[in-house]
Write an enzyme that holds these catalytic residues in place. Structure first.
Site, PDB file in Angstrom:
ATOM      1  N   SER A   9       0.831  -1.198   0.000  1.00 12.12           N
ATOM      2  CA  SER A   9       0.000   0.000   0.000  1.00 12.12           C
ATOM      3  C   SER A   9       0.867   1.249   0.000  1.00 12.12           C
ATOM      4  CB  SER A   9      -0.918   0.018   1.220  1.00 12.12           C
ATOM      5  OG  SER A   9      -1.613   1.231   1.290  1.00 12.12           O
ATOM      6  N   HIS A  34      -0.707  -1.148  -4.467  1.00 11.90           N
ATOM      7  CA  HIS A  34      -2.044  -0.781  -4.013  1.00 11.90           C
ATOM      8  C   HIS A  34      -2.131   0.732  -3.878  1.00 11.90           C
ATOM      9  CE1 HIS A  34      -5.873  -1.893  -2.083  1.00 11.90           C
ATOM     10  NE2 HIS A  34      -5.659  -0.900  -1.245  1.00 11.90           N
ATOM     11  N   ASP A  36      -4.350   3.816  -2.942  1.00  9.54           N
ATOM     12  CA  ASP A  36      -5.548   4.223  -2.213  1.00  9.54           C
ATOM     13  C   ASP A  36      -6.020   5.587  -2.696  1.00  9.54           C
ATOM     14  OD1 ASP A  36      -6.111   2.124  -0.233  1.00  9.54           O
ATOM     15  OD2 ASP A  36      -4.130   2.597   0.534  1.00  9.54           O
ATOM     16  N   MET A  38      -8.768   8.335  -2.251  1.00  8.51           N
ATOM     17  CA  MET A  38      -9.800   8.792  -1.309  1.00  8.51           C
ATOM     18  C   MET A  38     -10.251  10.192  -1.700  1.00  8.51           C
ATOM     19  SD  MET A  38      -8.060   7.638   2.302  1.00  8.51           S
ATOM     20  CE  MET A  38      -7.018   6.185   2.408  1.00  8.51           C
ATOM     21  N   HIS A  68      -7.644   1.190  -5.339  1.00  6.74           N
ATOM     22  CA  HIS A  68      -8.710   1.019  -4.339  1.00  6.74           C
ATOM     23  C   HIS A  68      -9.463   2.339  -4.247  1.00  6.74           C
ATOM     24  CE1 HIS A  68      -9.798   0.004   0.126  1.00  6.74           C
ATOM     25  NE2 HIS A  68     -10.853   0.107  -0.651  1.00  6.74           N
ATOM     26  N   MET A  70     -11.831   4.516  -2.779  1.00  6.07           N
ATOM     27  CA  MET A  70     -12.644   4.866  -1.606  1.00  6.07           C
ATOM     28  C   MET A  70     -13.313   6.203  -1.903  1.00  6.07           C
ATOM     29  SD  MET A  70     -10.167   3.584   1.466  1.00  6.07           S
ATOM     30  CE  MET A  70      -8.635   3.468   0.556  1.00  6.07           C
ATOM     31  N   MET A 140     -12.113  -5.528   3.701  1.00  4.97           N
ATOM     32  CA  MET A 140     -11.386  -4.560   4.519  1.00  4.97           C
ATOM     33  C   MET A 140     -11.285  -5.077   5.952  1.00  4.97           C
ATOM     34  SD  MET A 140     -10.385  -1.901   2.775  1.00  4.97           S
ATOM     35  CE  MET A 140     -10.072  -0.698   4.068  1.00  4.97           C
ATOM     36  N   GLY A 147      -4.503   5.023   7.206  1.00  4.03           N
ATOM     37  CA  GLY A 147      -3.595   3.922   7.490  1.00  4.03           C
ATOM     38  C   GLY A 147      -3.312   3.796   8.981  1.00  4.03           C
ATOM     39  N   ASP A 174      -7.104  -6.067   3.293  1.00  2.05           N
ATOM     40  CA  ASP A 174      -6.450  -4.761   3.363  1.00  2.05           C
ATOM     41  C   ASP A 174      -6.740  -4.135   4.718  1.00  2.05           C
ATOM     42  OD1 ASP A 174      -5.466  -2.204   3.033  1.00  2.05           O
ATOM     43  OD2 ASP A 174      -6.977  -1.585   1.580  1.00  2.05           O
TER      44      ASP A 174
END
Length: 226
Positions: A9, A34, A36, A38, A68, A70, A140, A147, A174
């Site tokens: 990540s 990975h 993330d 957001m 990912h 979000m 999840m 994190g 994750d």
């Protein structure tokens, strides 16, 4: 038997040297990275978007970016992420009312489609039809949005339930995953492992990646022989 895939990540990386950090992980044995994404709506935090992914992809053209998402309204960002070089677009089931159409839109842009569920969403919320059409399912093991959270053991049975229904599917975990928590994840059937600080902050990231990989492969061999 599904193969072990380690997806560090980048939320735990040095963002000032993001491309170099991604290269460091690939050199250490990671198959995926990975990413993330957001948006400050679906989760309170804001991280990176398509422009940053574009820069990483430009620097490492063959990188597999496990994106990912979000985000609220995940339908809005499929084209942007595809254009940025995303390889897998994983949206949250909680963020859409029409997952099947979204999976089709992702596939139309030549990306793999992932479906994620947050800790309070049961695995049974992923219907058989959605699970079959998706390329990956993400459980999840922390709440999405930041994190460094503690691993939630209560989420692990969801991995086992999904593995029983989808024996050949990539199933990702994750959140709070590392050498101390990998055993329960692997034994439940997860084969795609997201780990952040456990890899990026390790003195020898390649050793951690190999440990995670070996644990998954051992568990998958046991599951195959049951």
């Amino acid at each position: 038997m599904v193969k072990a895939i380690i997806s560090p990540s980048v939320l735990a990386s040095d963002f000032g040297n993001l491309t170099a950090e991604c290269r460091r992980m690939i050199k250490g044995g990671a198959e995926w990275l990975h990413m993330d994404v957001m948006d400050g709506h679906f989760v309170p935090n804001i991280t990176m978007g398509a422009p940053i992914l574009t820069c990483v992809h430009k620097g490492i053209p063959d990188i597999f970016m496990d994106c990912h998402m979000m985000v609220a309204q995940p339908e809005k960002w499929v084209n942007d992420i595809a254009d940025a070089g995303g390889a897998l677009y994983c949206f949250h089931l909680e963020a859409t009312s029409d997952p099947l159409s979204l999976i089709q839109a992702i596939h139309d842009r030549k990306m793999k489609a992932g479906v994620a569920i947050s800790p309070d969403t049961p695995s049974t919320a992923i219907s058989d039809e959605v699970g079959e059409k998706a390329d990956m399912l993400l459980v999840m093991t922390v709440y999405p949005g930041r994190g460094g959270q503690k691993f939630l053991d209560r989420c692990v049975p969801k991995v086992a339930e999904l593995r029983a229904r989808f024996p050949q599917k990539d199933i990702e975990v994750d959140g709070g995953v590392g050498p101390k928590t990998i055993d329960v994840c692997a034994d439940a059937g997860s084969n795609v492992i997201v780990a952040g600080t456990a890899i990026f902050n390790a003195p020898n990231p390649e050793e951690v990646i190999q440990l995670l990989k070996n644990t998954v492969n051992t568990a998958q061999a046991k599951l195959a022989n049951q």
